[in-house]
Enzyme design. Structure first.
Site, PDB file in Angstrom:
ATOM      1  N   ASN A 141       0.771  -1.100   0.296  1.00  0.00           N
ATOM      2  CA  ASN A 141       0.175  -0.496  -0.225  1.00  0.00           C
ATOM      3  C   ASN A 141       0.453   1.598  -0.133  1.00  0.00           C
ATOM      4  O   ASN A 141       1.953   1.169   0.837  1.00  0.00           O
ATOM      5  CB  ASN A 141      -0.786   0.104   1.267  1.00  0.00           C
ATOM      6  CG  ASN A 141      -2.446  -1.087   1.192  1.00  0.00           C
ATOM      7  OD1 ASN A 141      -2.194  -1.225   0.339  1.00  0.00           O
ATOM      8  ND2 ASN A 141      -2.109  -1.069   2.208  1.00  0.00           N
ATOM      9  N   VAL A 142       0.483   1.921  -0.600  1.00  0.00           N
ATOM     10  CA  VAL A 142       0.878   3.622  -0.208  1.00  0.00           C
ATOM     11  C   VAL A 142       0.407   4.923   0.315  1.00  0.00           C
ATOM     12  O   VAL A 142       1.242   5.817   0.165  1.00  0.00           O
ATOM     13  CB  VAL A 142       0.991   4.115  -2.358  1.00  0.00           C
ATOM     14  CG1 VAL A 142       1.895   2.910  -3.027  1.00  0.00           C
ATOM     15  CG2 VAL A 142      -0.590   4.352  -2.701  1.00  0.00           C
TER      16      VAL A 142
ATOM     17  N   HIS B  30       6.194  -0.199  -2.657  1.00  0.00           N
ATOM     18  CA  HIS B  30       5.907   0.179  -3.834  1.00  0.00           C
ATOM     19  C   HIS B  30       5.352   1.435  -3.686  1.00  0.00           C
ATOM     20  O   HIS B  30       4.817   2.899  -4.108  1.00  0.00           O
ATOM     21  CB  HIS B  30       4.209  -0.327  -3.842  1.00  0.00           C
ATOM     22  CG  HIS B  30       3.515  -1.624  -5.239  1.00  0.00           C
ATOM     23  ND1 HIS B  30       3.105  -2.841  -4.438  1.00  0.00           N
ATOM     24  CD2 HIS B  30       5.274  -2.318  -5.276  1.00  0.00           C
ATOM     25  CE1 HIS B  30       3.244  -4.046  -5.417  1.00  0.00           C
ATOM     26  NE2 HIS B  30       5.161  -3.668  -5.458  1.00  0.00           N
TER      27      HIS B  30
ATOM     28  N   CYS C 226      17.154  12.931 -10.427  1.00  0.00           N
ATOM     29  CA  CYS C 226      18.759  12.795 -10.072  1.00  0.00           C
ATOM     30  C   CYS C 226      18.374  11.867  -8.502  1.00  0.00           C
ATOM     31  O   CYS C 226      19.185  11.335  -7.705  1.00  0.00           O
ATOM     32  CB  CYS C 226      19.240  14.161  -8.968  1.00  0.00           C
ATOM     33  SG  CYS C 226      18.493  15.101  -7.645  1.00  0.00           S
TER      34      CYS C 226
ATOM     35  N   CYS D 128      12.597  19.825  -9.016  1.00  0.00           N
ATOM     36  CA  CYS D 128      12.858  19.435  -8.105  1.00  0.00           C
ATOM     37  C   CYS D 128      14.076  20.051  -6.729  1.00  0.00           C
ATOM     38  O   CYS D 128      14.560  21.032  -7.410  1.00  0.00           O
ATOM     39  CB  CYS D 128      13.517  18.757  -8.259  1.00  0.00           C
ATOM     40  SG  CYS D 128      15.437  17.686  -6.859  1.00  0.00           S
TER      41      CYS D 128
ATOM     42  N   THR E 214      -4.665  -8.876   0.624  1.00  0.00           N
ATOM     43  CA  THR E 214      -3.632  -9.351  -1.056  1.00  0.00           C
ATOM     44  C   THR E 214      -4.215 -10.012  -1.695  1.00  0.00           C
ATOM     45  O   THR E 214      -4.771 -11.207  -1.402  1.00  0.00           O
ATOM     46  CB  THR E 214      -1.943  -9.563  -0.894  1.00  0.00           C
ATOM     47  OG1 THR E 214      -1.957 -10.893  -0.252  1.00  0.00           O
ATOM     48  CG2 THR E 214      -1.322  -8.568   0.410  1.00  0.00           C
TER      49      THR E 214
ATOM     50  N   LEU F  40     -10.566 -11.591   2.477  1.00  0.00           N
ATOM     51  CA  LEU F  40     -11.924 -11.041   2.248  1.00  0.00           C
ATOM     52  C   LEU F  40     -12.502 -12.797   1.959  1.00  0.00           C
ATOM     53  O   LEU F  40     -13.518 -13.446   1.704  1.00  0.00           O
ATOM     54  CB  LEU F  40     -12.396 -10.441   1.502  1.00  0.00           C
ATOM     55  CG  LEU F  40     -13.497  -9.849   1.867  1.00  0.00           C
ATOM     56  CD1 LEU F  40     -14.037  -9.596   2.751  1.00  0.00           C
ATOM     57  CD2 LEU F  40     -13.793  -8.740   0.880  1.00  0.00           C
TER      58      LEU F  40
ATOM     59  N   ALA G 101     -10.916  -7.611   7.292  1.00  0.00           N
ATOM     60  CA  ALA G 101      -9.835  -7.257   8.459  1.00  0.00           C
ATOM     61  C   ALA G 101      -9.797  -7.451   9.589  1.00  0.00           C
ATOM     62  O   ALA G 101      -9.280  -7.415  10.259  1.00  0.00           O
ATOM     63  CB  ALA G 101      -8.993  -6.549   6.797  1.00  0.00           C
TER      64      ALA G 101
END
EC number: 2.3.1.286
Length: 230
Positions: free
Chosen positions: A89-90, A106, A117, A133, A173, A199, A216
């Site tokens: 997960n992000v 991820h 860079c 940047c 997952t 699930l 969950a």
């Protein structure tokens, strides 16, 4: 048993309101993965990709950790050995629940990356195409997200954990995205116990020694209680 390694996926954050790839009507359903989650898509239309992740960033900022996130924090706090959390997960819900040292294979929505860079910095709420940047000043800022076709982060460290773990758990997952889908085989080869909490059965469910199915927020706290009870 001293070391527990846990892989979490989109299913652990779904009950916090963050959709998965497969949710109908969700944010992902409005876009082709090729357009918003690949380097080629970013090269074609950086404005579309930045806006997509701006929306995901805003959605994640409003979400709150749920009982499954909190249970893993309790496990990490109360378990006498090591508890390693690896996530696909992000979002930052594990961290906001109090979990320490999460390996985001991820990437993270709250991080920006310079494509030129490699410098990283905290992402603003909105990232714009051509943003400079802070380190090299080139207009090459992008979300610090591992897109399809790119190498996930922390792979050497993750494989070291899988080779030395006593218990491997996969939570929420799909078992469809590699290399994470192969983690259960690595842990099994190292002699670890394995369990899937999901699930519904994943694509790799047959490779797990144990399974627990359900939301969950129910299965993870129940499992954590059982582990801590010995």
């Amino acid at each position: 048993m001293t070391k527990i390694t846990i892989l979490t996926g989109a299913g652990i954050s779904a009950e916090s309101g963050l959709g998965t790839f497969r949710d109908e009507g969700g944010l992902w359903a409005q876009h082709r993965i090729e357009d918003v989650a690949t380097p080629e898509g970013f090269a074609r239309d950086p404005a579309l990709v930045q806006e997509f992740y701006n929306m995901r960033r805003a959605q994640a900022a409003e979400a709150q950790p749920n009982a499954a996130h909190l249970a893993l924090t309790q496990l990490q706090t109360d378990w006498p050995g090591e508890v390693v959390i690896v996530t696909q997960n992000v979002d930052d819900l594990h961290e906001r629940a109090g979990t320490q040292g999460v390996l985001h294979m991820h990437g993270r929505l709250d991080s920006a990356l310079c494509a030129a860079c490699g410098h990283r910095w905290p992402a603003p709420a909105r990232m714009e195409p051509g943003a400079p940047c802070p380190a090299c000043h080139r207009p090459t800022a992008r979300p610090d997200i591992v897109w399809f076709g790119e190498m996930p982060y922390f792979m050497d460290e993750i494989f070291d954990h899988l080779a030395t773990t006593d218990l491997f758990a996969a939570i929420g997952t799909s078992g469809q995205v590699y290399p994470a889908a192969g983690f259960v085989q690595e842990a099994t080869a190292a002699g670890a116990q394995t369990i899937e909490l999901n699930l519904e059965p994943s694509a790799t469910v047959s490779r797990f020694a144990q399974t627990r199915f359900g939301p969950a927020t129910q299965t993870v706290p129940e499992w954590v209680r059982a582990v801590l009870a010995g």
